[in-house]
Design an enzyme around this catalytic site. Structure first.
Site, short mmCIF file in Angstrom:
data_model
loop_
_atom_site.label_atom_id
_atom_site.label_comp_id
_atom_site.label_asym_id
_atom_site.label_seq_id
_atom_site.Cartn_x
_atom_site.Cartn_y
_atom_site.Cartn_z
CE1 TYR A 45 -3.52 -2.32 5.08
CE2 TYR A 45 -3.02 -0.09 4.33
CZ TYR A 45 -3.36 -1.40 4.05
OH TYR A 45 -3.51 -1.81 2.74
CB SER B 13 -0.90 0.01 1.24
OG SER B 13 -1.49 1.28 1.45
#
Length: 246
Positions: free
Chosen positions: A157, A144
């Site tokens: 995350y 990501s």
């Protein structure tokens, strides 16, 4: 006509929905036999139905990736049945809490790390011998942009994806002189349940679909893909090398 991934075995994690579901379908359509893992039995059965409609085949493995012994058993089962693994797509991941760093409970942080980092570490440990038995082992991990942007309010995350990127890059260096190729894929904002959770006010119709993304992951799993230790950025459609900060 011979399919480009005919007779290849592909393990896809988080295959019950989103990018994992779409990638498993696309790999199967290209001829691979899919070993699909996810926590959700119903999602796996839906995937199996879709793959069979296209004339493909799949083995369904309901598995929580925090079960490290379960991953080891899966590796042993693949060794016994196939003696190799051609493709590993490390897609499974969790978003975790959206909160300032100082407000996040330790367990919530470690739960994200367990799925996004430790599970992939265990997959590498257990699947590397099988991937090396392939004539062209390929591993792709879904990352990501949060990893390098250090995105605020999703620190577990972001940190987990940064750790995953470093883990994959180190593995790529270690295996650079083998037939195994290891790369990362950043899909960017895509029409998934995770994205909807993070950005509930966003119009999903403005986002590209997992099916569109999957079409770019499949070539990275093919025997003729030669790059390793690279980062494919879907938004810009470009393959990138990592560089030290200036």
């Amino acid at each position: 006509m011979t399919k480009p991934l005919a007779d290849r075995i592909a393990l896809v994690t988080g295959a019950s929905r989103g990018i994992g579901f779409a990638t498993a379908k696309a790999l199967a359509k290209a001829g691979a036999h899919i070993v699909a893992t996810a926590r959700t039995q119903g999602g796996l059965e839906e995937l199996d139905d879709e793959i069979r409609k296209d004339g493909g085949s799949a083995t369904l493995v309901p598995l929580n990736l925090t079960d490290s012994d379960g991953i080891a058993r899966l590796g042993a089962g693949l060794h016994e049945r196939y003696g190799k693994l051609d493709i590993l797509v490390g897609n499974a991941g969790v978003l975790g809490p959206s909160s300032p760093v100082g407000h996040i409970e330790l367990k919530a942080f470690t739960d994200v790390m367990a799925v996004n980092v430790s599970a992939n570490f265990q997959l590498i440990r257990c699947m590397e011998p099988l991937l090396k038995q392939s004539d062209a082992g390929r591993a792709v991990f879904i990352t990501s942009g949060a990893a390098n942007k250090a995105t605020a309010y999703v620190s577990p995350y972001a940190a987990s994806k940064a750790a995953l990127e470093t883990l994959a890059r180190a593995w790529a260096q270690e295996t650079a002189n083998t037939k195994l190729r290891v790369n990362l894929f950043n899909p960017g904002p895509i029409r998934t349940r995770m994205r909807a959770t993070l950005m509930p006010g966003e119009d999903p119709a403005t986002l590209e679909t997992p099916e569109q993304v999957a079409e770019f992951i499949v070539p990275m799993c093919a025997p003729d893909w030669t790059e390793t230790g690279k980062f494919y950025d879907y938004k810009t459609r470009s393959l990138m090398s990592f560089r030290a900060p200036a």
